[in-house]
Design an enzyme around this catalytic site. Structure first.
Site, PDB file in Angstrom:
ATOM      1  N   GLY A  77      -9.327   8.121  -1.899  1.00  0.00           N
ATOM      2  CA  GLY A  77      -9.880   9.461  -1.779  1.00  0.00           C
ATOM      3  C   GLY A  77     -10.733   9.645  -0.535  1.00  0.00           C
ATOM      4  O   GLY A  77     -10.799   8.774   0.337  1.00  0.00           O
TER       5      GLY A  77
ATOM      6  N   ASP B 287       1.881   9.038  -6.174  1.00  0.00           N
ATOM      7  CA  ASP B 287       1.849  10.493  -6.058  1.00  0.00           C
ATOM      8  C   ASP B 287       2.063  10.986  -4.637  1.00  0.00           C
ATOM      9  O   ASP B 287       2.046  12.192  -4.386  1.00  0.00           O
ATOM     10  CB  ASP B 287       0.553  11.064  -6.630  1.00  0.00           C
ATOM     11  CG  ASP B 287      -0.690  10.328  -6.165  1.00  0.00           C
ATOM     12  OD1 ASP B 287      -0.564   9.317  -5.453  1.00  0.00           O
ATOM     13  OD2 ASP B 287      -1.812  10.750  -6.527  1.00  0.00           O
TER      14      ASP B 287
ATOM     15  N   GLU C  39     -10.992   3.990   7.471  1.00  0.00           N
ATOM     16  CA  GLU C  39      -9.948   4.949   7.854  1.00  0.00           C
ATOM     17  C   GLU C  39     -10.601   6.226   8.363  1.00  0.00           C
ATOM     18  O   GLU C  39     -10.459   6.596   9.528  1.00  0.00           O
ATOM     19  CB  GLU C  39      -9.046   5.236   6.659  1.00  0.00           C
ATOM     20  CG  GLU C  39      -7.936   6.232   6.921  1.00  0.00           C
ATOM     21  CD  GLU C  39      -7.187   6.618   5.647  1.00  0.00           C
ATOM     22  OE1 GLU C  39      -6.109   7.235   5.787  1.00  0.00           O
ATOM     23  OE2 GLU C  39      -7.665   6.330   4.529  1.00  0.00           O
TER      24      GLU C  39
ATOM     25  N   HIS D 205       0.857  -1.193   0.000  1.00  0.00           N
ATOM     26  CA  HIS D 205       0.000   0.000   0.000  1.00  0.00           C
ATOM     27  C   HIS D 205       0.889   1.237   0.000  1.00  0.00           C
ATOM     28  O   HIS D 205       1.214   1.809   1.053  1.00  0.00           O
ATOM     29  CB  HIS D 205      -0.915  -0.011   1.231  1.00  0.00           C
ATOM     30  CG  HIS D 205      -1.994   1.029   1.191  1.00  0.00           C
ATOM     31  ND1 HIS D 205      -3.328   0.721   1.354  1.00  0.00           N
ATOM     32  CD2 HIS D 205      -1.951   2.377   1.009  1.00  0.00           C
ATOM     33  CE1 HIS D 205      -4.050   1.835   1.273  1.00  0.00           C
ATOM     34  NE2 HIS D 205      -3.227   2.849   1.075  1.00  0.00           N
TER      35      HIS D 205
ATOM     36  N   HIS E 237      -9.709   1.286   0.030  1.00  0.00           N
ATOM     37  CA  HIS E 237      -9.491   2.081   1.240  1.00  0.00           C
ATOM     38  C   HIS E 237     -10.805   2.096   2.022  1.00  0.00           C
ATOM     39  O   HIS E 237     -11.830   2.576   1.521  1.00  0.00           O
ATOM     40  CB  HIS E 237      -9.144   3.519   0.882  1.00  0.00           C
ATOM     41  CG  HIS E 237      -7.781   3.713   0.313  1.00  0.00           C
ATOM     42  ND1 HIS E 237      -7.390   3.200  -0.911  1.00  0.00           N
ATOM     43  CD2 HIS E 237      -6.705   4.403   0.799  1.00  0.00           C
ATOM     44  CE1 HIS E 237      -6.139   3.556  -1.150  1.00  0.00           C
ATOM     45  NE2 HIS E 237      -5.702   4.293  -0.137  1.00  0.00           N
TER      46      HIS E 237
ATOM     47  N   ASP F 108       1.926   3.866   2.985  1.00  0.00           N
ATOM     48  CA  ASP F 108       0.878   4.718   2.427  1.00  0.00           C
ATOM     49  C   ASP F 108       1.502   5.782   1.518  1.00  0.00           C
ATOM     50  O   ASP F 108       1.351   5.734   0.310  1.00  0.00           O
ATOM     51  CB  ASP F 108       0.032   5.359   3.524  1.00  0.00           C
ATOM     52  CG  ASP F 108      -1.337   5.810   3.026  1.00  0.00           C
ATOM     53  OD1 ASP F 108      -1.686   5.503   1.869  1.00  0.00           O
ATOM     54  OD2 ASP F 108      -2.061   6.447   3.806  1.00  0.00           O
TER      55      ASP F 108
ATOM     56  N   HIS G 173       1.367   4.921  -2.403  1.00  0.00           N
ATOM     57  CA  HIS G 173       0.851   5.764  -3.488  1.00  0.00           C
ATOM     58  C   HIS G 173       1.998   6.411  -4.252  1.00  0.00           C
ATOM     59  O   HIS G 173       2.873   7.049  -3.653  1.00  0.00           O
ATOM     60  CB  HIS G 173      -0.066   6.836  -2.918  1.00  0.00           C
ATOM     61  CG  HIS G 173      -1.359   6.303  -2.378  1.00  0.00           C
ATOM     62  ND1 HIS G 173      -2.516   6.260  -3.131  1.00  0.00           N
ATOM     63  CD2 HIS G 173      -1.671   5.774  -1.175  1.00  0.00           C
ATOM     64  CE1 HIS G 173      -3.494   5.742  -2.398  1.00  0.00           C
ATOM     65  NE2 HIS G 173      -3.006   5.430  -1.204  1.00  0.00           N
TER      66      HIS G 173
END
Length: 348
Positions: A176, A23, A206, A19, A203, A284, A21
């Site tokens: 998101g 970006d 959370e 997991h 996701h 993350d 990202h």
């Protein structure tokens, strides 16, 4: 005698990252170089100041944590930039003995200046292929839909996921803002992926409660859950996930940053492990969370009392939870087990 846990030992431990990202994991030096090349503004003019700025330390929730992504995305709108950033991320992971990584992002966010969607996938795949050749790290891509975008956009991204099956893309995700954007609105996109025998992770749990995890599992048929922090709020659902061995992608540091948990010491991962759930430790976002996979393992040890044997168990569960073909996964697991045995013996 119990093995003493040190950062150096955890660095040497072969690890998987499930997991992370794209970006959220850029090098600040690269951001500045790309900003100069493409005429983009950055909030700082030197790498260390930019690194500090991008490290989220003041967010009150997930939405505020996500705000800085507009900065990284501003320099991720060309094929060359995407290829470079993917290559560098894989290199950074390999340097801390991550042997397998699933890197996720939403290509629609990289097409804001006209880059074709296919090239938003082809370019990172080129970078990852070069990194595998140069550093020996195995990688794959997970394409993300975005909760607060229209379900039609998720369906387009699901179609993109299917188009790259067995070409480097292994799963579909939904990321998101979670609160007020239920996963079930995007269930058609997940049907598209699952109907083509591909994997899904979402996701969930959370920034919203266990109901979000319930939707991810039962409306969208997720094979793994990203974060799952608030699963404990529904003990029956937790038993379901345990019974059916649904892995949870744990991200300790970002959960503290987004106020999903009050502190590292109070993170439910200790309880989840003791209950026997399938878990992995992940970053993350390496940039926004100022962390590494090694650091996540260290924090699990320092704040939650995970022993060396337990951390090894987490590492092996991470590899076993990967979206890989079974024969390839078993071969990787066999090699990792042998390396861990050698590492443990050397420190005894």
């Amino acid at each position: 005698m119990a093995t003493e846990v040190t950062r150096e030992l955890l660095h040497r431990l072969p690890k998987a990252e499930l997991h992370v990202h794209l970006d959220g994991s850029l090098r600040p030096e690269t951001m500045l170089e790309l900003a100069a090349e493409y005429g983009k503004k950055m909030p700082a003019h030197d790498a260390e100041t930019l690194r500090d700025y991008m490290h989220v330390q003041d967010a009150r929730n997930l939405v505020e944590y996500l705000e800085r992504f507009s900065i990284t995305l501003s320099v991720m709108q060309t094929a060359d930039a995407l290829e470079r950033i993917a290559y560098e991320l894989a290199e950074d992971l390999a340097r801390e003995n991550v042997r397998y990584a699933e890197i996720r992002y939403s290509p629609i966010l990289n097409a804001q200046e006209g880059l074709p969607l296919t090239e938003t996938v082809d370019a990172p795949l080129r970078g990852l292929a070069r990194a595998e050749k140069d550093f020996g790290i195995k990688t794959a891509i997970i394409i993300c839909g975005i909760r607060n975008m229209e379900p039609a956009t998720s369906r387009d991204l699901a179609d993109l996921t299917v188009a790259y099956k067995d070409r480097g893309v292994v799963a579909f995700d939904l990321a998101g803002a979670e609160y007020n954007y239920p996963a079930k609105k995007h269930k058609d996109a997940f049907y598209t992926v699952i109907n083509k025998n591909m994997a899904a992770t979402i996701h969930a749990g959370e920034a919203y409660g266990a109901e979000s995890i319930h939707q991810a599992l039962h409306y969208c048929r997720a094979n793994r859950i990203g974060h799952g922090t608030r699963l404990y709020e529904d003990p029956d659902l937790m038993r379901f996930m345990n019974d059916f061995r649904v892995p949870i992608e744990i991200c300790l540091t970002s959960n503290v940053q987004t106020r999903a948990v009050e502190s590292f010491d109070k993170h439910p991962v200790r309880m989840y492990y003791d209950e026997g759930l399938v878990l992995s430790l992940n970053t993350d976002n390496r940039l926004m969370s100022a962390t590494t996979v090694t650091e996540e393992y260290w924090r699990a040890h320092q704040h939650l009392g995970f022993t060396w044997d337990e951390l090894v168990d987490l590492a092996l569960m991470s590899f076993d939870s990967a979206f890989m073909h079974r024969t390839e996964k078993l071969a990787l697991l066999d090699a990792v087990r042998r390396e861990i045995e050698s590492l443990t013996s050397a420190t005894a």
